[in-house]
Write a protein that holds these residues in place. Structure first.
Motif, short mmCIF file in Angstrom:
data_model
loop_
_atom_site.label_atom_id
_atom_site.label_comp_id
_atom_site.label_asym_id
_atom_site.label_seq_id
_atom_site.Cartn_x
_atom_site.Cartn_y
_atom_site.Cartn_z
N GLY A 162 0.81 -1.22 0.00
CA GLY A 162 0.00 0.00 0.00
C GLY A 162 0.84 1.26 0.00
N GLY A 163 2.16 1.09 0.09
CA GLY A 163 3.04 2.26 0.13
C GLY A 163 2.98 3.06 -1.16
N LEU A 164 2.75 2.36 -2.25
CA LEU A 164 2.74 3.04 -3.54
C LEU A 164 1.56 4.00 -3.65
N SER A 165 0.39 3.57 -3.21
CA SER A 165 -0.74 4.47 -3.35
C SER A 165 -0.59 5.67 -2.41
N ARG A 166 -0.01 5.44 -1.25
CA ARG A 166 0.20 6.57 -0.33
C ARG A 166 1.20 7.55 -0.93
N ALA A 167 2.30 7.03 -1.45
CA ALA A 167 3.31 7.91 -2.06
C ALA A 167 2.71 8.66 -3.25
N THR A 168 1.88 7.96 -4.03
CA THR A 168 1.28 8.61 -5.19
C THR A 168 0.31 9.72 -4.76
N ASN A 169 -0.50 9.43 -3.76
CA ASN A 169 -1.41 10.46 -3.26
C ASN A 169 -0.64 11.68 -2.77
N ASN A 170 0.48 11.43 -2.11
CA ASN A 170 1.30 12.54 -1.63
C ASN A 170 1.92 13.31 -2.80
N ALA A 171 2.34 12.57 -3.82
CA ALA A 171 2.91 13.23 -5.01
C ALA A 171 1.84 14.10 -5.69
N ILE A 172 0.61 13.60 -5.71
CA ILE A 172 -0.48 14.39 -6.29
C ILE A 172 -0.63 15.71 -5.52
N ARG A 173 -0.57 15.61 -4.22
CA ARG A 173 -0.71 16.83 -3.40
C ARG A 173 0.47 17.79 -3.62
N ILE A 174 1.65 17.22 -3.82
CA ILE A 174 2.82 18.08 -4.07
C ILE A 174 2.62 18.85 -5.38
N LEU A 175 2.17 18.14 -6.41
CA LEU A 175 1.98 18.82 -7.71
C LEU A 175 0.80 19.79 -7.66
N ASP A 176 -0.16 19.49 -6.82
CA ASP A 176 -1.29 20.40 -6.60
C ASP A 176 -0.76 21.72 -6.00
N ALA A 177 0.03 21.60 -4.92
CA ALA A 177 0.59 22.79 -4.29
C ALA A 177 1.56 23.52 -5.22
N PHE A 178 2.16 22.76 -6.11
CA PHE A 178 3.11 23.32 -7.09
C PHE A 178 2.35 24.23 -8.08
N GLY A 179 1.03 24.05 -8.11
CA GLY A 179 0.20 24.96 -8.92
C GLY A 179 -0.27 24.40 -10.25
N LYS A 180 -0.12 23.10 -10.43
CA LYS A 180 -0.57 22.52 -11.70
C LYS A 180 -2.10 22.53 -11.75
N ASP A 181 -2.65 22.95 -12.90
CA ASP A 181 -4.11 23.01 -13.04
C ASP A 181 -4.72 21.62 -13.11
N PHE A 182 -4.05 20.75 -13.87
CA PHE A 182 -4.53 19.38 -14.03
C PHE A 182 -3.44 18.41 -13.59
N ILE A 183 -3.83 17.33 -12.96
CA ILE A 183 -2.87 16.26 -12.65
C ILE A 183 -3.41 14.97 -13.26
N LEU A 184 -2.63 14.41 -14.18
CA LEU A 184 -3.03 13.18 -14.84
C LEU A 184 -2.26 12.03 -14.20
N VAL A 185 -2.98 11.02 -13.75
CA VAL A 185 -2.32 9.89 -13.08
C VAL A 185 -2.53 8.63 -13.91
N GLU A 186 -1.42 8.11 -14.45
CA GLU A 186 -1.50 6.90 -15.29
C GLU A 186 -1.23 5.66 -14.44
N THR A 187 -2.16 4.71 -14.45
CA THR A 187 -1.93 3.45 -13.73
C THR A 187 -2.38 2.27 -14.58
N VAL A 188 -1.69 1.15 -14.43
CA VAL A 188 -2.12 -0.08 -15.08
C VAL A 188 -3.32 -0.61 -14.30
N GLY A 189 -4.38 -0.88 -15.00
CA GLY A 189 -5.63 -1.25 -14.32
C GLY A 189 -5.66 -2.67 -13.82
N ALA A 190 -4.83 -2.97 -12.86
CA ALA A 190 -4.85 -4.31 -12.27
C ALA A 190 -4.41 -4.18 -10.83
N GLY A 191 -5.08 -4.88 -9.95
CA GLY A 191 -4.66 -4.86 -8.55
C GLY A 191 -5.29 -3.75 -7.75
#
Ligand SMILES: Nc1nc2c(ncn2[C@@H]2O[C@H](COP(=O)(O)OP(=O)(O)OP(=O)(O)O)[C@@H](O)[C@H]2O)c(=O)[nH]1
Ligand SMILES: [Mg+2]
Length: 319
Positions: free
Chosen positions: A123-152
């Motif tokens: 579960g560490g990956l989803s936590r790190a990804t969620n945190n990365a999303i928040r970092i890019l949000d604070a960085f001021g990006k209007d859109f954040i696109l998250v690419e994931t393989v749809g399995a698991g």
């Protein structure tokens, strides 16, 4: 000032290297650094619009994400891209692959691209990804696109945190559609049949339509199905307009807030269970009573459920 505080300050001023460094810090999460960083960032988040892009390996997620990024840039929107790669943690092969495919956007200052690999505990990956999303949000990006393989499960969790989820299929995947039906079909706000230059695209669209028809979750929002040829950029404009429609739908029905609430709750539960595991259970494992109980199980003196009850009693007494 601590290292992370300095980095957050630089991030808020638009420093790309600070963004990259902060994501590495939340990925590694040494000495609880993520907690510190997230604490400092929190007031600067909740501005970006998060889009999940998911689909089978090779379905064209990176190509489409790149085209979508390009389309957003023509509309003067800034974009953060996070490619979650749960399969190749060490080699960086997929990372390079994504970088090459996304090269179009790479030199653009309005775009920030990052790959995330599997790290740490379950579960560490989803936590790190969620945190990365928040970092890019604070960085001021209007859109954040998250690419994931749809399995698991961890990918499904990540897609769940998006406001608009795009599910990519390719022609001739009839069996796969059946296979993913249970999980991914429910989370798709928009369906894309990519590689429409191949035979069978219309059939896939039809099968998908039938499946969505059968889907008991009848919402006011009916997920559109779009055909694209990502490698040529065809259908990408239409895809973006569907994303915008979905966003308006969420906003005008107070559903965006709801999705944000869900996202916050699932992240809170994730952090809580991580901490319960880490602090309470780690602590417990050091204790003599844990070892005693374990020994008793081995000696057939006590069963596992009774031992778990005993452990819970010990934990409750402590707290
Ligand atoms: N014929 C055709 N090929 C495409 C299309 N879109 C992408 N491709 C090709 O499909 C291959 C895989 O594309 P990617 O964008 O890397 O797919 P992906 O889903 O990101 O792959 P992974 O991240 O490895 O799971 C590449 O060789 C692309 O050039 C399309 O619309 N038509
Ligand atoms: Mg990819």
């Amino acid at each position: 000032m601590s290292d992370s505080a300095e980095l957050v300050k630089r991030l808020l001023k638009g420093d790309r290297r600070a963004a990259a460094k902060l994501i590495t810090l939340v990925e590694n999460d040494n000495n609880g650094q993520s907690a510190k960083i997230m604490h400092l960032l929190h007031p600067h988040t909740k501005k970006a619009y998060i889009v999940g892009v998911t689909g089978a390996p090779g379905s064209g997620k990176s190509t489409l994400t790149d085209r979508l990024t390009h389309e957003l840039r023509t509309k003067e929107k800034t974009v953060g891209v996070i490619a979650v790669d749960p399969t190749s943690p060490f080699t960086g092969g997929a990372l390079l692959g994504d970088r090459i495919r996304m090269k179009e956007s790479c030199t653009d200052k309005g775009v920030f691209i990052r790959s995330m690999g599997t790290r740490g505990s379950l579960g560490g990956l989803s936590r790190a990804t969620n945190n990365a999303i928040r970092i890019l949000d604070a960085f001021g990006k209007d859109f954040i696109l998250v690419e994931t393989v749809g399995a698991g499960q961890s990918e499904v969790d990540i897609v769940n945190s998006a406001y608009t989820s795009i599910v990519i299929l390719v022609p001739g995947m009839g069996d796969d559609i059946q296979a993913i039906k249970a999980g991914i079909l429910e989370i798709g706000d928009i369906f894309v049949v990519n590689k429409a230059d191949r035979d069978g695209a219309d059939r896939t669209v039809m099968e998908l339509e039938m499946m969505l028809e059968l889907n008991p979750k009848k919402n006011v929002w009916r997920p559109p199905i779009i055909k694209t040829i990502a490698s040529r950029g065809e259908g990408v404009e239409e895809l973006l307009s569907c994303i915008e429609k979905h966003r308006s739908y969420l906003e005008s029905n107070n559903l965006l807030e709801k999705r944000q609430d869900c996202r916050n709750e699932s992240e809170l539960m994730d952090v809580l269970s991580y901490r319960i595991n880490k602090y309470l259970l780690d602590d417990l494992k050091q204790s003599g009573s844990y070892t005693d109980l374990l020994k008793k199980i081995c000696e057939q003196k006590i069963d596992i459920y009774t031992a778990a009850d005993e452990i819970l009693k010990i934990l409750w007494k402590k707290s």
